[in-house]
Structure formats: C-alpha cells, structure tokens
Design a protein around this motif. Structure first.
Motif, PDB file in Angstrom:
ATOM      1  N   ASN A 383     -30.444  13.856  46.262  1.00  0.00           N
ATOM      2  CA  ASN A 383     -29.503  12.766  46.566  1.00  0.00           C
ATOM      3  C   ASN A 383     -29.399  11.803  45.382  1.00  0.00           C
ATOM      4  OD1 ASN A 383     -29.710   9.981  48.959  1.00  0.00           O
ATOM      5  ND2 ASN A 383     -28.014  10.637  47.706  1.00  0.00           N
ATOM      6  N   LEU A 384     -28.185  11.727  44.841  1.00  0.00           N
ATOM      7  CA  LEU A 384     -27.959  10.833  43.705  1.00  0.00           C
ATOM      8  C   LEU A 384     -27.010   9.713  44.092  1.00  0.00           C
ATOM      9  CD1 LEU A 384     -27.325  13.494  40.928  1.00  0.00           C
ATOM     10  CD2 LEU A 384     -29.351  12.051  41.133  1.00  0.00           C
ATOM     11  N   HIS A 385     -27.332   8.497  43.672  1.00  0.00           N
ATOM     12  CA  HIS A 385     -26.372   7.401  43.743  1.00  0.00           C
ATOM     13  C   HIS A 385     -25.674   7.394  42.392  1.00  0.00           C
ATOM     14  CE1 HIS A 385     -27.947   6.583  47.553  1.00  0.00           C
ATOM     15  NE2 HIS A 385     -29.120   6.167  47.130  1.00  0.00           N
ATOM     16  N   TYR A 386     -24.438   7.820  42.413  1.00  0.00           N
ATOM     17  CA  TYR A 386     -23.739   8.138  41.175  1.00  0.00           C
ATOM     18  C   TYR A 386     -22.634   7.100  40.956  1.00  0.00           C
ATOM     19  CZ  TYR A 386     -21.700  11.030  37.529  1.00  0.00           C
ATOM     20  OH  TYR A 386     -21.256  11.503  36.314  1.00  0.00           O
ATOM     21  N   SER A 387     -22.778   6.316  39.889  1.00  0.00           N
ATOM     22  CA  SER A 387     -21.796   5.252  39.643  1.00  0.00           C
ATOM     23  C   SER A 387     -21.197   5.369  38.264  1.00  0.00           C
ATOM     24  CB  SER A 387     -22.457   3.881  39.738  1.00  0.00           C
ATOM     25  OG  SER A 387     -23.015   3.707  41.000  1.00  0.00           O
ATOM     26  N   ALA A 388     -19.897   5.102  38.193  1.00  0.00           N
ATOM     27  CA  ALA A 388     -19.242   4.897  36.902  1.00  0.00           C
ATOM     28  C   ALA A 388     -19.077   3.394  36.772  1.00  0.00           C
ATOM     29  CB  ALA A 388     -17.897   5.597  36.875  1.00  0.00           C
ATOM     30  N   CYS A 389     -19.612   2.829  35.680  1.00  0.00           N
ATOM     31  CA  CYS A 389     -19.666   1.367  35.569  1.00  0.00           C
ATOM     32  C   CYS A 389     -18.921   0.880  34.337  1.00  0.00           C
ATOM     33  CB  CYS A 389     -21.114   0.898  35.436  1.00  0.00           C
ATOM     34  SG  CYS A 389     -22.143   1.385  36.797  1.00  0.00           S
ATOM     35  N   GLU A 390     -18.457  -0.353  34.462  1.00  0.00           N
ATOM     36  CA  GLU A 390     -17.848  -1.021  33.327  1.00  0.00           C
ATOM     37  C   GLU A 390     -18.445  -2.419  33.301  1.00  0.00           C
ATOM     38  OE1 GLU A 390     -13.514  -0.516  31.840  1.00  0.00           O
ATOM     39  OE2 GLU A 390     -13.518  -1.832  33.562  1.00  0.00           O
ATOM     40  N   PRO A 391     -19.159  -2.756  32.223  1.00  0.00           N
ATOM     41  CA  PRO A 391     -19.824  -4.059  32.211  1.00  0.00           C
ATOM     42  C   PRO A 391     -18.823  -5.200  32.323  1.00  0.00           C
ATOM     43  CG  PRO A 391     -20.550  -2.687  30.374  1.00  0.00           C
ATOM     44  CD  PRO A 391     -19.415  -1.971  31.026  1.00  0.00           C
ATOM     45  N   MET A 392     -19.310  -6.309  32.885  1.00  0.00           N
ATOM     46  CA  MET A 392     -18.499  -7.519  33.004  1.00  0.00           C
ATOM     47  C   MET A 392     -17.954  -7.891  31.625  1.00  0.00           C
ATOM     48  SD  MET A 392     -18.664  -9.435  35.941  1.00  0.00           S
ATOM     49  CE  MET A 392     -20.313  -9.793  36.518  1.00  0.00           C
ATOM     50  N   GLY A 393     -16.709  -8.280  31.557  1.00  0.00           N
ATOM     51  CA  GLY A 393     -16.139  -8.729  30.280  1.00  0.00           C
ATOM     52  C   GLY A 393     -15.870  -7.603  29.303  1.00  0.00           C
ATOM     53  N   ALA A 394     -15.775  -6.350  29.774  1.00  0.00           N
ATOM     54  CA  ALA A 394     -15.481  -5.224  28.875  1.00  0.00           C
ATOM     55  C   ALA A 394     -14.141  -5.482  28.176  1.00  0.00           C
ATOM     56  CB  ALA A 394     -15.407  -3.937  29.683  1.00  0.00           C
TER      57      ALA A 394
END
Ligand SMILES: Cc1cc2nc3c(=O)[nH]c(=O)nc-3n(C[C@H](O)[C@H](O)[C@H](O)COP(=O)(O)OP(=O)(O)OC[C@H]3O[C@@H](n4cnc5c(N)ncnc54)[C@H](O)[C@@H]3O)c2cc1C
Length: 469
Positions: A383-394
């Motif tokens: 079981n993976l918690h899989y996230s695509a993220c973009e840091p704040m202020g990108a």
C-alpha cells in the motif's frame, strides 16, 4: 435539506440540551474535513449521549425521511463522513470504556472514543491494542471500523476488520443489534459485524465495539537506507525470512519526503543522512526486547551481505525510535502545508512495487515535468500513499489543473499491475463513481442489494460507497 419544525422539536426533545447544536460555528466545524479539500454543509448537529438516544433519533429520521451522516473524528480522506445536506450524527459524546477483560483479551468501548483511548486502556491492563496510525488522537473507533482502517501494524495484526470481536449497531430502522460478543468462535449464521466494517456508515450507526487485545510486546525499530525500490521489497522478504511474523511494520520513505518534513518542521533531524533515494522504517516486536534486537541485527547483517541495505540505524532508546516514527507520521501533515498535492491511496502486489513506481513516475513527469513524486507508506502491505506535489510558491504552478489527468495515470497503472485504487481509505463520494466503473457489475449489484435491504428509504449516509439516488 429543510427540516420541519415538527422534526426539530422532537429531535431536540429526545437529545436534550447537550445533545444538539444549530449555531453556524458548530455546523461549519463538522462540515469541514481534515484536509479542507471539499466543503460540506449540514442543517443540524446531533450529539447523542447513549445508544438509546441514537436509536430514537434514527427512528425519528426514518419517520420524517431525514437523511443523516454518521461522524466520528472527521479524519476520513474520501468524503464519506462530511455531511452534504444531511443532518450530522456525531458520536463524540459516546466515549465510554464499558469493559476490559485481560483474560479474554477483549475490550468493550463506545464508538466515539478516539483510538488512543483503546490503546491506553489496553496498556493499563498490560495488553496491546495494535492498530496505530497518524490520526490516532482524533480518529474514533466507529470511524476506524467503518473505514476498515489499516495503519502501520497491518503486516502483523491485520486491518481494523481483523481486530473486532463484536459490534453494537443501530440499524436504519432504529432497531438495536447487540452483537457485542467477545467470542472468537461463533459460527451461527452470517457474520454481521463484517457487513458493517468498511460500510462507511451507509448501513447503520456503530455505537460500541468489542476489540481484540494482544500480549504486550517490546519493539525494536530500524532506519535503513536503500539504493532502489527493488532492494526495499527484497529487504522485506529477507527480513521476514529471518524474523517471520514478528515484523510488525515495514514502511517506505523517499528521501525527498524527509526534506519536505524538515522544510515544514525545522527541528526534525534526519536520523542518518544519506544520498540514497529510499529509507525503510522497519519494526520487529517480540515478548522480550533482547530477542527482538537480536533478530533485527541478524536480519540487517544478512541484508548487508546481500547488498540490499547500505546503512542502518537500530534505535537504542524509545525516544530515538519515536524520532524515526515522527518523520514517517508527519509526512501527510507536512504535505498539506507544503503546497499542491494530488494524493492517492493505492495497492499493488508487493513484488510489483518497483516497476509500478518507475513507470508511474515516468508517465506523470512526461505530463508534468516539475511534479515532485512523494510515494511513501505501508510497503509491507503493498500500500502506497502516492502523491504528485508542487511546492508552495512554485515558479509555474500547473499541478492543480492537471490533477484529474494525474489521478487517471496513477489509478490506471495501479489497476494494470493488478492493484486497487483504494487500499485503506475507502470509497466515500470521492471514489464511488470511478469504482463503480471498474468493479464487476455483479459486485456493485450485490452491494446495492445489501444497502437496499437494510436501508430501503436511503436515509443512512446516502450516496457514499454506492450511488443510491
Ligand atoms: C494524518 C492522517 C493519517 C492517516 N493515516 C491513516 C492510515 O495510516 N491508515 C488508514 O487506514 N487511514 C488513515 N487515515 C484516515 C482516517 O484516519 C481513517 O479513515 C479513520 O478511520 C476515520 O475515523 P474517523 O473517526 O475520523 O471517521 P470519520 O472521518 O468521521 O468518518 C469516516 C467514515 O466512517 C463513518 N462513521 C464514523 N463513525 C461512525 C459510526 N460510529 N458508525 C457508522 N459509521 C461511522 C462516517 O460516516 C464515514 O463514512 C489518516 C488520516 C489522517 C488525517
């Protein structure tokens, strides 16, 4: 939903002064989920103080055709416990521990109690209640059963469904089913408790549960650095060869998640800084600490010899072990503060995890080159918690516009590898339609038939899990 004055007067009278709220602040509070990614609304908050009050309220709702959403800690992640026009039936006043039986290894507790209460009560009786997860201070027994929650000890003890011996439930008719048996063997027909586990409040209100307790164990945690996801899954197999079922947790943490946690929590130290891309947080638990330590050391020695681990730190103290776990448990909270994150809760067979990670990342980065992938979680359960993220202020934020395409990529890959698009968080409203499109029609029909049989008027958390409108 407009509530008639006849309903409101009767509900207020049966619940008493402490048992209801209609002020804007209280109604907004229960309509705002933990992540804040969607907003609900509710005309009335019921706070029953006993099973009899729950039953009377449910009966009243049936008479007036009023739909309700049961709610525990509101920490669920699939838009199941947040009301969308229904009245809210919060279990937060029902937190009593009714009985602890260390000989039978069981604990009877009311559904509104937070998980931490069950853990503490067990410990006070020199026993263990093993379910453990990041939201344990707020998530309630009723919510955990209703979502069949997982957490970090599933590898050894199973999911919440495996940890219940009996339930007390108020059915949509308002009848009370007292199934609080503490029996481990009871083959007397359909095992009703399993109908309500994972039902997300669509089939009835759980008011109390008999939970399984276990002997106390000593835990030994190790923080291991690995050069590839393939090494991580092979390390799991090797550790289990040495430690068998005493491997309680086996969590994967990518190096970029540690950096993200540190950016949000500057006091957090990396326990063993390394340039390698993966860490494993592994826990072995046995009756005696010396034995657990011995087993962990032997397994890690074998891992070094097999070139599956580059470096490892075994926690010497409880405080050090807790510092490892703080990093792991802070990932979801820090992700929320970090910036846009498109989150998923998927499962694939453990052996397929390395390939799943590789091809999914490539497909997302082809679409969105600046996306940062943070894939962490219960690798021991696949079981993976899989996230695509973009840091704040990108510089060029794009992710929120691509969320649905990213989710399609992650879910399609999970399915292609024989996996699931909901491993432990459930269905709610968030995944209901997507799941209906991919699961077999026979399964959906059977689920709808169960729903209709128990709740013919569709008043119990409607439109979660399966569509009822
Ligand atoms: C930081 C964080 C970490 C998490 N980690 C994990 C994890 O590792 N593993 C995991 O599985 N989950 C995890 N979760 C998800 C979450 O904690 C679980 O879904 C939890 O089981 C929900 O409990 P709750 O009391 O908050 O329920 P709620 O969110 O209030 O409700 C969830 C569902 O249960 C129903 N419900 C609630 N109480 C009752 C009742 N008494 N009777 C009938 N139905 C009821 C609701 O209607 C809803 O459908 C995490 C969440 C957070 C915020």
């Amino acid at each position: 939903m407009d509530l008639s004055s006849e309903f409101l007067d009767a509900a207020k009278a049966l619940l008493g002064d402490k048992g209801w709220r209609m002020d804007a602040e209280s109604l907004e509070d229960v309509s705002t989920p933990w992540r804040g990614t969607y907003q609900g609304h509710t005309p009335f908050l019921a706070l029953p103080g006993s099973t009899d009050q729950v039953a009377a309220l449910v009966k009243l709702c049936g008479q007036h055709g009023v739909a309700m959403t049961p709610q525990g800690g509101n920490t669920g992640l699939v838009d199941a416990g947040t009301p969308h026009g229904e009245i809210t039936l919060s279990m937060r006043r029902m937190q009593a521990v009714r009985a602890v039986d260390p000989i039978n290894n069981s604990l009877v507790i009311e559904a509104g109690a937070p998980l931490v209460t069950a853990q503490t009560e067990a410990e006070n009786a020199n026993r263990l209640f093993p379910l453990s997860l990041g939201s344990e201070g707020t998530a309630t027994i009723g919510g955990l059963i209703s979502t069949n929650a997982g957490g970090v000890a599933v590898l050894r003890y199973g999911m919440m469904r495996d940890l219940i011996l009996g339930l007390e439930v108020v059915l949509p008719s308002g009848e009370i089913w007292d199934g609080l048996s503490g029996l481990r063997k009871n083959n007397t027909g359909y095992d009703l408790k399993h109908v309500f586990a994972g039902a997300e409040g669509t089939l009835g209100i759980i008011t109390a549960a008999t939970l399984k307790l276990f002997p106390q164990v000593a835990r030994v945690s190790a923080w291991v650095s690995c050069k590839s996801a393939e090494d991580v899954v092979n390390l799991l197999a090797l550790t289990r060869d040495h430690a068998g079922d005493t491997v309680t947790s086996f969590e994967i943490i990518p190096a970029n998640a540690i950096k993200m946690v540190q950016s949000e929590m500057p006091d957090v130290r990396d326990p063993n800084p390394s340039d390698l891309p993966w860490r494993v947080l592994c826990e072995v638990s046995m009756a005696r600490e010396a034995h657990a330590r011995d087993v962990m050391e032997t397994a890690l020695q074998a891992a070094f010899e097999a070139d599956l681990a580059e470096d490892a730190l075994i926690a010497e103290t409880l405080t050090q072990a807790q510092s490892f776990w703080t990093i792991r448990e802070s990932i979801p909270l820090c992700k929320r503060a970090y910036g846009t994150a498109v989150n998923h809760d998927v499962a694939v067979p453990v052996s397929k995890i390395p390939e799943f990670l590789e091809v999914t990342k490539k497909a997302i980065c082809d679409l969105s080159p600046s996306a940062e992938i943070i894939a962490f979680g219960h690798v021991g359960d696949g079981n993976l918690h899989y996230s695509a993220c973009e840091p704040m202020g990108a510089a060029n934020p794009v992710l929120s516009n691509q969320a649905s395409q990213i989710t399609e990529i992650v879910h399609q890959h999970a399915m292609a590898f024989g996996g699931s698009i909901s491993a432990e968080h459930g269905v709610g409203r968030l995944k209901r339609d997507e799941l209906e499109a991919i699961r077999s029609p026979a399964a959906t029909d059977a689920m709808k038939a169960i729903k209709h049989a128990l709740d013919p008027n569709g008043i119990m958390n409607p439109n979660r899990v399966v569509r009822t409108d």
